[in-house]
Design a protein around this motif. Structure first.
Motif, PDB file in Angstrom:
ATOM      1  N   LEU A  37      36.399  30.748  20.003  1.00 28.78           N
ATOM      2  CA  LEU A  37      37.147  31.620  19.097  1.00 28.78           C
ATOM      3  C   LEU A  37      36.298  31.808  17.841  1.00 28.78           C
ATOM      4  O   LEU A  37      36.049  30.835  17.121  1.00 28.78           O
ATOM      5  N   ARG A  48      37.780  24.410  21.868  1.00 28.95           N
ATOM      6  CA  ARG A  48      38.868  23.469  22.155  1.00 28.95           C
ATOM      7  C   ARG A  48      38.377  22.605  23.298  1.00 28.95           C
ATOM      8  O   ARG A  48      38.284  23.055  24.439  1.00 28.95           O
ATOM      9  N   TRP A 108      44.273  30.674  18.869  1.00 26.89           N
ATOM     10  CA  TRP A 108      43.768  30.251  20.182  1.00 26.89           C
ATOM     11  C   TRP A 108      44.705  30.727  21.291  1.00 26.89           C
ATOM     12  O   TRP A 108      44.258  31.248  22.310  1.00 26.89           O
TER      13      TRP A 108
END
Length: 157
Positions: A37, A48, A108
């Motif tokens: 992202l 992540r 996200w």
């Protein structure tokens, strides 16, 4: 770098959603696919990651990292003309209780809605890639070496 190249780089980074993450594992290269992202302005790229993954274990030992993003292969005759960028920098884990985590979770999930399950698992966390420099290949014979500040200009294009 001209205005069109800046826009091309911005499109590449914002339109693609996965990249190849390069880390050092016991002194040798290790690469893996990751979702990312980009922050507006490309001052940071968020990942992540599960602490069970090799790349996360690598980052805990050595924060130096490279993220390579490539235009999706459209089966053209010469794939070397696909746009691509490699961003080098350092990664750091964001603590779960950081206020930034709330904003990132929302962004996200907008970009990766099927990843909601990772927010229920204790081994996942956000990692921030802070760019040091980048190399953008806009196509054949159109290569640009960028500082972090120049990369940020593309994020504003």
């Amino acid at each position: 770098m001209d205005a069109e190249a800046l826009r091309s780089l911005a499109r590449l980074v914002t339109n693609e959603r996965i990249g190849t993450l390069g880390t050092l594992r016991a002194g040798a290269p290790n690469v893996s696919m990751v979702a990312y992202l980009p922050d507006p302005g490309f001052a940071a790229f968020w990942l992540r990651l599960s602490r069970l993954a090799w790349h996360t274990q690598d980052l805990a030992q050595d924060p130096r990292v490279a993220l390579s993003i490539c235009e999706t292969d459209d089966r053209r005759a010469d794939p070397q003309t696909l746009a691509r960028v490699t961003i080098r920098g350092e990664a750091s884990m964001l603590a779960v209780d950081e206020p930034e985590s709330i904003r990132l979770r929302q962004l996200w999930l907008e970009r990766f809605p099927a990843s909601a399950v990772t927010f229920e698992l204790a081994d996942f966390s956000f990692w921030r890639l802070a760019p040091r420099d980048a190399r953008f290949v806009a196509g054949f014979a159109r290569t640009h070496n960028l500082s972090a500040a120049q990369l940020a200009r593309a994020g504003s294009a």
